[in-house]
Scaffold this motif. Structure first.
Motif, PDB file in Angstrom:
ATOM      1  N   THR A 106       0.840  -1.195   0.000  1.00  0.00           N
ATOM      2  CA  THR A 106       0.000   0.000   0.000  1.00  0.00           C
ATOM      3  C   THR A 106       0.874   1.242   0.000  1.00  0.00           C
ATOM      4  OG1 THR A 106      -1.776  -1.128   1.222  1.00  0.00           O
ATOM      5  CG2 THR A 106      -1.790   1.279   1.248  1.00  0.00           C
ATOM      6  N   ASN A 108       0.639   5.835  -1.027  1.00  0.00           N
ATOM      7  CA  ASN A 108      -0.147   6.984  -1.472  1.00  0.00           C
ATOM      8  C   ASN A 108       0.414   7.536  -2.774  1.00  0.00           C
ATOM      9  OD1 ASN A 108      -2.009   7.034   0.673  1.00  0.00           O
ATOM     10  ND2 ASN A 108      -0.512   8.054   1.988  1.00  0.00           N
ATOM     11  N   ASN A 164      -6.785  -2.010  -5.414  1.00  0.00           N
ATOM     12  CA  ASN A 164      -7.857  -1.252  -4.774  1.00  0.00           C
ATOM     13  C   ASN A 164      -7.425   0.196  -4.549  1.00  0.00           C
ATOM     14  OD1 ASN A 164      -9.367  -3.695  -4.531  1.00  0.00           O
ATOM     15  ND2 ASN A 164      -8.187  -4.211  -2.701  1.00  0.00           N
ATOM     16  N   SER A 166      -8.408   4.011  -2.990  1.00  0.00           N
ATOM     17  CA  SER A 166      -9.224   4.733  -2.016  1.00  0.00           C
ATOM     18  C   SER A 166      -8.620   6.109  -1.825  1.00  0.00           C
ATOM     19  CB  SER A 166      -9.273   3.988  -0.680  1.00  0.00           C
ATOM     20  OG  SER A 166     -10.025   4.719   0.272  1.00  0.00           O
ATOM     21  N   GLY A 167      -9.236   7.119  -2.453  1.00  0.00           N
ATOM     22  CA  GLY A 167      -8.649   8.456  -2.416  1.00  0.00           C
ATOM     23  C   GLY A 167      -7.321   8.451  -3.139  1.00  0.00           C
ATOM     24  N   GLU A 169      -4.824   6.653  -2.055  1.00  0.00           N
ATOM     25  CA  GLU A 169      -4.155   5.417  -1.654  1.00  0.00           C
ATOM     26  C   GLU A 169      -4.460   4.280  -2.620  1.00  0.00           C
ATOM     27  OE1 GLU A 169      -3.800   3.990   2.700  1.00  0.00           O
ATOM     28  OE2 GLU A 169      -5.406   2.751   1.841  1.00  0.00           O
TER      29      GLU A 169
END
Length: 219
Positions: A106, A108, A164, A166-167, A169
């Protein structure tokens, strides 16, 4: 015989639609082969610069250099990959990062809209286990995911692999028993640093030694 009300029918249809979309969700992929001759990272970057200065100066190329990415204090092996597509419509440098089997990664993104996804070994539907240049020579040191993209890039549903967002990320989930490689544009990972490989460190050490001798003589 009991019939569903209109709202209930709509709800059922929505659930079925979500199930279908979820099961067929595709991942952005990019292929690592057939961009052109392997000119090395610096050589391909020079070709790209020449093309950007004069778009009639099309010298197809690809090239890579192994490096280590430090993300959130953890080191990941990978490579920088420079490319100029044979159609001359896209060029740039990608960060290629290895993701081990049965693991997640993960980070950003500076720009979540920039191309980000799974880096395949082959392209145009020709599956490969290693990335090849246009002369079919293996590009050693360039991580890639076994298989191919439908063209230079595209979307695929990859068994056991999820990407995936998310924003800002992105999380890569590798649920397979083998490693995969993921990509985004160079400089698009927030808070990451790259560590040069031993050969680069040796050159840096020689340069510093020469500079130190120069200052010593001057004093």
């Amino acid at each position: 015989m009991r019939f569903f009300s209109a709202p209930a029918k709509i709800l059922v249809l929505l659930v079925l639609f979500v199930a279908v979309v979820t099961s067929s969700r595709a991942t952005t992929v990019r292929g690592g082969s057939t961009y052109g001759d392997n000119a090395g990272l610096l050589g391909c970057e020079a070709n790209i610069a020449a093309f950007l200065a004069d778009n009639t100066n099309l010298n197809n190329c690809e090239g890579s250099a192994a490096t280590t990415f430090v993300i959130g204090g953890t080191s990941y092996s990978g490579a920088l990959f420079a490319f100029l597509q044979p159609d001359g419509l896209a060029s740039g440098v990608l960060d290629i990062i290895s993701v081990a089997a049965n693991s997640t990664l993960t980070f950003n993104l500076v720009n979540p809209l920039a191309p980000t996804g799974v880096f395949m070994c082959g392209s145009f539907g020709v599956d490969q286990t290693v990335a090849l240049d246009s002369n079919n020579a293996a590009m050693s040191g360039l991580p890639c995911t076994t298989g191919s993209s439908p063209g230079y890039s595209g979307t695929l549903t990859l068994a056991g692999v999820q990407v995936n967002f998310s924003g800002n990320e992105v999380t890569f989930v590798n649920g397979t028993s083998t490693g995969i490689a993921v990509f985004t544009e160079d400089g698009n990972i927030q808070g990451t640093t790259t560590a040069p490989e031993p050969a680069s460190l040796m050159l840096l050490g020689v340069g510093l030694l020469a500079l130190g001798r120069k200052f010593h003589r001057a004093s």
